[in-house]
Write a protein that holds these residues in place. Structure first.
Motif, mmCIF file in Angstrom:
data_model
loop_
_atom_site.group_PDB
_atom_site.id
_atom_site.type_symbol
_atom_site.label_atom_id
_atom_site.label_comp_id
_atom_site.label_asym_id
_atom_site.label_seq_id
_atom_site.Cartn_x
_atom_site.Cartn_y
_atom_site.Cartn_z
ATOM 1 N N LYS A 1 0.711 -1.339 -0.160
ATOM 2 C CA LYS A 1 0.542 -0.181 0.166
ATOM 3 C C LYS A 1 1.422 1.318 0.341
ATOM 4 C CE LYS A 1 -4.668 -1.824 2.352
ATOM 5 N NZ LYS A 1 -5.394 -1.601 3.465
ATOM 6 N N ASN B 1 1.242 2.482 -3.795
ATOM 7 C CA ASN B 1 0.616 3.938 -4.400
ATOM 8 C C ASN B 1 -0.253 4.544 -3.270
ATOM 9 O OD1 ASN B 1 -1.394 1.995 -3.028
ATOM 10 N ND2 ASN B 1 -2.782 1.134 -4.561
ATOM 11 N N LEU C 1 -1.739 4.641 -0.748
ATOM 12 C CA LEU C 1 -2.821 4.170 -0.033
ATOM 13 C C LEU C 1 -2.066 4.624 1.695
ATOM 14 C CD1 LEU C 1 -4.476 1.267 -1.389
ATOM 15 C CD2 LEU C 1 -5.429 3.526 -1.094
ATOM 16 N N ARG D 1 -2.099 6.567 -9.129
ATOM 17 C CA ARG D 1 -3.011 6.043 -9.206
ATOM 18 C C ARG D 1 -3.011 4.810 -10.589
ATOM 19 N NH1 ARG D 1 -5.537 7.880 -2.857
ATOM 20 N NH2 ARG D 1 -3.549 7.077 -1.647
ATOM 21 N N TYR E 1 -4.823 -2.492 -8.853
ATOM 22 C CA TYR E 1 -5.471 -2.521 -7.422
ATOM 23 C C TYR E 1 -6.419 -3.281 -7.195
ATOM 24 C CZ TYR E 1 -4.935 -2.487 -3.113
ATOM 25 O OH TYR E 1 -5.068 -2.209 -1.194
ATOM 26 N N LEU F 1 -7.830 -6.181 -4.337
ATOM 27 C CA LEU F 1 -8.010 -6.426 -3.485
ATOM 28 C C LEU F 1 -8.445 -7.703 -2.217
ATOM 29 C CD1 LEU F 1 -9.397 -3.418 -4.142
ATOM 30 C CD2 LEU F 1 -9.545 -2.878 -1.540
ATOM 31 N N GLN G 1 -11.062 -8.440 -0.405
ATOM 32 C CA GLN G 1 -11.917 -7.913 -0.100
ATOM 33 C C GLN G 1 -12.901 -8.409 -1.410
ATOM 34 O OE1 GLN G 1 -10.232 -6.074 1.380
ATOM 35 N NE2 GLN G 1 -10.098 -5.694 3.838
ATOM 36 N N ALA H 1 -14.070 -6.384 -3.052
ATOM 37 C CA ALA H 1 -14.709 -4.105 -2.892
ATOM 38 C C ALA H 1 -15.497 -4.267 -4.536
ATOM 39 C CB ALA H 1 -13.833 -3.953 -2.350
ATOM 40 N N LEU H 2 -16.088 -5.040 -4.886
ATOM 41 C CA LEU H 2 -16.842 -4.313 -6.243
ATOM 42 C C LEU H 2 -17.857 -2.693 -5.498
ATOM 43 C CD1 LEU H 2 -17.358 -7.508 -8.435
ATOM 44 C CD2 LEU H 2 -15.283 -5.822 -8.456
ATOM 45 N N PHE H 3 -17.615 -2.127 -6.501
ATOM 46 C CA PHE H 3 -18.855 -1.226 -5.650
ATOM 47 C C PHE H 3 -20.031 -1.905 -5.950
ATOM 48 C CE2 PHE H 3 -15.414 1.412 -7.253
ATOM 49 C CZ PHE H 3 -14.720 1.834 -5.992
ATOM 50 N N PRO H 4 -20.933 -1.812 -5.237
ATOM 51 C CA PRO H 4 -22.654 -2.495 -5.459
ATOM 52 C C PRO H 4 -23.517 -2.095 -5.858
ATOM 53 C CG PRO H 4 -21.880 -1.743 -2.633
ATOM 54 C CD PRO H 4 -20.890 -1.499 -3.878
ATOM 55 N N ARG I 1 -11.232 -4.924 -13.423
ATOM 56 C CA ARG I 1 -11.454 -3.226 -13.030
ATOM 57 C C ARG I 1 -9.922 -2.412 -12.389
ATOM 58 N NH1 ARG I 1 -14.739 -1.452 -7.399
ATOM 59 N NH2 ARG I 1 -12.641 -2.899 -6.762
#
Lengths: 327, 509
Positions: free
Chosen positions: A54, A57, A59, A83, A88, A90, A92, A94-97, A157
């Motif tokens: 992290k 980039n 973070l 960035r 990146y 992850l 989790q 973490a797709l945008f729901p 993505r």
């Protein structure tokens, strides 16, 4: 694949230190990642591997030292420029729901102002590439996908805007073993195709050995050893690396991949037998496949990147298994 | 059911007006609350300390009883729609703020991390990621606020903002269950309908939602524009207190004024509130005229010691003088009847104990179960003073005016306060006790207005003065009875009286 000094450098850590408050988690890290390399950072939890990733980039900001990206001091670059050249992925996912599959993949190209038509074409190509029919998947929402499918989209993505560097933070650790295998293969395939630099963090030595051109083993914020899988297997820097390597065997012998047998036992030279008695297998193939091959063949030719790394016979495999048992 | 439908048919026009007012107040308050709470919550998401404080503050605001809040707002912004909307906005803040804040603050941190790793700008992250994820929760907050607002907006009637509360107040005041039911059911239906509409907005495609929003804004705006248009002629606004009697009186005023001067249009605001609401509305030019009682003026509106045992004429002259000096108001000449306080018992109770006067109550003090209006209990010219003057030792239950008649007819209480012209005295066969100590002051009704208004409108003063010395107590009881019990409209009853007594001189037949 041996790193060669002539290759241009993608990322350089120079005396990087990271502290959270008074607690120094990474005292002094020096590391070079070549362009086009798939570099794996492996270590137990708390070893500082994710923090290291992290910092690339930004973070996580560094406490001291410098990270150069393509020769430029990353702390001097606008964070957006930095960035946008790094994908990146992850743990989790973490797709945008609330966005569809297509919208998720389009996130970065859209911000970069890529033409809609081009984006749509890219989405279809990428979906096809990972075996998800665009017509069927484009308009689905993340919650309508399985975990493995979701992380495929997570990877797409990250690479949709064709970044030079892709950072992956334990991307497969939450997936079932079958999906994990498939996605590891996918990463290898995409890497072979797009030649981008990948920094991949995992706690799973098997995964590291399977994926990495080079592997950095981390422990308590320090890089214990950096080398190719063969170097790690044959010349572990210390007991920690050896134990880590040893403890990393698959739970089920059938799932051990044949490249690993070669790594620990060494390969045979090309046997002087008829070609019909030799079966060619990729290093990523498992022992399950190898056992089947041994029913009809005496030797296995193990390949990596279409090149033969060496040969194995039944004795080598049995020797590996018996040593394993002794651990 | 029959009466409910009948009432509904009679009141169709009123109901539509009330619905419209209710909707207008509620939606205005909702939109304002959203405009305040949503951006505030978004701002507070990155400032947890502030967020905590704001959550506390909105919670505290919500615990203020609505009546108290309305009361607090009157000295600041007067009465009418403005304080009603402010109070409703205050109530709606908590659910909208809380849901927006939590909706965004509770988003999975890994999703925030992904957005940051892709270098999304603050605005892009907010509109593309955070708000869409938090939307269902925000909408839920808006729906909670909406239901709350529509329910609480019924109290707006208390401060003259109109709405469905008018029906409920009237229903309670006149003991008219159908009216009450119409008000309550309409308000419940409105809440359900709008809540469904908000939910529809959540699922609707953006274009449909935009069109629908436009339609609603246009309807409300159109309604507002129409009311401006309708008010373009010179309008005189006359309000009345709660109840049938003020309603009848202001209808008489309207008839008289419009008969006198064709260029004046009179708008009536019946059941506008209680004494002090009306008085401050008059002071703030929100209304022009309302009928007031001479006794109430001396007791609550002006300062100064009141001599005991004044004649009706002395009472009027003192009230008129003090209003002129202290408030620059003018109280026109009063009508004949004296709507003073009185005590009443059932005919049976009176017979059993041979009660004629209030003094006689001392004999049966132990048996008394008084139920009285809060206003009467609390006033110096009410129960407080009465107990002293007659040496009575009783404690009264406080009850809404209309409910105490119900209670006495069912035997739960046996002594009530009353106004001398109440129709219920006749309806429930109650007997008044004679005020043998002449304790109660005189309460004669007369139009109250600003002196400046009276000066500018001599023709209106002339028109209203036709009522001076008119209407006896029995006339008034009869008219109240017609409106309250026989359900005739106040306008018709008022007109019938004026026609019968030849008070509409110019041809307004």
């Amino acid at each position: 694949m041996e790193p060669t000094t002539t290759k241009p450098v993608a990322i350089t850590f120079q005396h990087v230190q990271k502290a959270f408050g008074d607690q120094v988690v990474i005292p002094d890290l020096n590391l070079t990642v070549e362009q086009g390399e798939l570099f794996v950072l492996v270590g137990t939890s708390g070893s500082g591997k994710t923090t290291t990733l992290k910092m690339i980039n930004r973070l996580d900001p560094l406490t001291k030292g410098t990270i150069l990206v393509n020769g430029q001091d990353s702390s001097q670059m606008p964070v957006r420029d930095l960035r946008w050249q790094m994908g990146y992925v992850l743990q989790q996912i973490a797709l945008f729901p609330t966005m569809t599959v297509a919208q998720n993949i389009a996130v970065i190209p859209e911000m970069k102002g890529t033409a809609k038509k081009v984006i749509n074409q890219t989405i279809d190509e990428l979906l096809t590439e990972v075996g998800l029919a665009p017509a069927d998947y484009r308009n689905r929402l993340p919650r309508e996908l399985s975990g493995g499918e979701q992380q495929r989209i997570g990877i797409l993505r990250a690479i949709a805007a064709n970044p030079e560097i892709v950072l992956m933070d334990e991307p497969f650790s939450a997936l079932d073993p079958l999906s994990r295998q498939q996605l590891q293969d996918l990463v290898l395939r995409l890497h072979a195709r797009y030649h981008n630099t990948i920094v991949f963090v995992t706690h799973d030595m098997n995964e590291a050995l399977k994926l990495g051109n080079r592997i950095g083993v981390m422990r308590q914020g320090q890089l214990v050893q950096v080398g190719t899988p063969t170097e790690l297997a044959q010349h572990p820097a210390n007991a920690f690396v050896r134990d880590f390597f040893g403890a990393s065997r698959a739970k089920n012998v059938y799932d051990i991949y044949v490249g690993r047998v070669g790594l620990s036992q060494g390969y045979l030279p090309k046997p002087a037998v008829a070609a019909g008695r030799i079966q060619t297998l990729a290093a990523q193939a498992t022992l399950r496949t190898a056992f089947k091959a041994f029913r009809t063949h005496d030797y296995l030719a193990i390949t990596e990147d279409q090149q033969v790394r060496g040969y194995l016979d039944r004795q080598r495999v049995v020797a590996y298994l018996s040593e394993h048992e002794a651990d | 059911m029959q009466t409910l439908l009948q009432t509904l048919a009679d009141r169709r026009g009123d109901l539509l007006t009330a619905l419209w007012q209710h909707l207008g107040i509620s939606l205005t308050a909702l939109v304002l609350a959203m405009v305040i709470a949503i951006p505030l919550a978004i701002w507070a998401v990155r400032r947890p300390k502030w967020a905590e404080g704001l959550l506390q503050l909105t919670s505290v605001l919500q615990t203020i009883p609505s009546l108290a809040l309305l009361g607090l707002l009157i000295p600041l912004v007067g009465i009418g729609t403005v304080p009603a909307v402010i109070a409703l906005v205050i109530y709606a803040l908590l659910p909208i703020f809380q849901n927006t804040y939590l909706g965004i603050a509770e988003i999975d941190p890994s999703i925030e991390e992904a957005a940051d790793a892709f270098a999304m700008s603050r605005m892009r992250k907010l509109f593309k990621v955070e708000l869409p994820i938090a939307l269902p929760q925000i909408i839920a907050g808006i729906r909670t606020a909406l239901v709350l607002i529509i329910g609480t907006a019924t109290l707006a009637a208390l401060i003259g903002a109109g709405g469905l509360g008018t029906f409920i107040m009237l229903g309670i005041d006149r003991n008219d269950t159908p009216l009450l039911l119409i008000g309550a059911i309409s308000s419940a239906l409105l809440a359900i309908l709008l809540s469904a509409l908000v939910r529809w907005f959540q699922t609707a495609k953006p274009r449909q939602a935009l069109v629908m929003f436009g339609v609603i804004v246009a309807l409300l705006g159109g309604g507002g524009a129409y009311s401006v248009y309708a008010n373009r002629v010179e309008t005189v606004t006359i309000a009345g207190k709660l109840g049938s009697e003020p309603d009848i009186l202001i209808n008489m005023y309207k008839e008289l004024i419009e008969a006198q001067d064709k260029h004046v249009k009179v708008t009536l605001k019946p059941n506008f509130g209680k004494t002090t609401f009306l008085y401050s509305a008059l002071k703030n030019d929100q209304i022009d005229i309302y009928p007031e009682f001479t006794g109430s003026v001396l007791e609550t509106l002006v300062k100064g010691q009141n001599p005991k045992r004044m004649t009706a004429k002395q009472t009027y002259q003192l009230a008129q003088k003090r209003l002129r000096q202290q408030a620059d108001m003018r109280l026109l000449k009063p009508m004949r009847y004296n709507n003073t306080y009185a005590l009443a018992v059932t005919a049976q109770f009176q017979r059993e104990h041979h009660l004629k006067t209030i003094s006689d109550l001392n004999r049966v003090e132990g048996l008394l179960k008084p139920g009285m209006t809060l206003e009467f209990i609390d006033r110096n010219d009410g129960l407080k003073g009465l107990k002293k003057a007659y040496g009575l030792d009783v404690t009264a239950k406080s009850m809404e005016p209309a409910l105490r008649y119900e209670a006495i007819s069912k035997g739960r209480i046996n002594l009530v306060d009353a106004y001398a012209t109440d129709s219920e005295l006749r309806q429930y066969n109650l007997k008044l006790l004679k005020d043998d100590q002449h304790f109660f002051p005189t309460y004669q009704g007369a139009p109250l207005m600003k002196a400046s208004f009276a000066g500018q409108h001599p023709q209106i003063v002339r028109a209203l003065n036709k009522l001076a010395g008119q209407i006896s107590e029995t006339d008034m009881q009869e008219m109240n009875y017609e409106v309250n019990v026989q359900k005739r409209s106040a306008a018709k009853v008022a007109r019938a009286y004026l026609v019968k007594h030849h008070l509409l001189t110019t041809g307004a037949e």
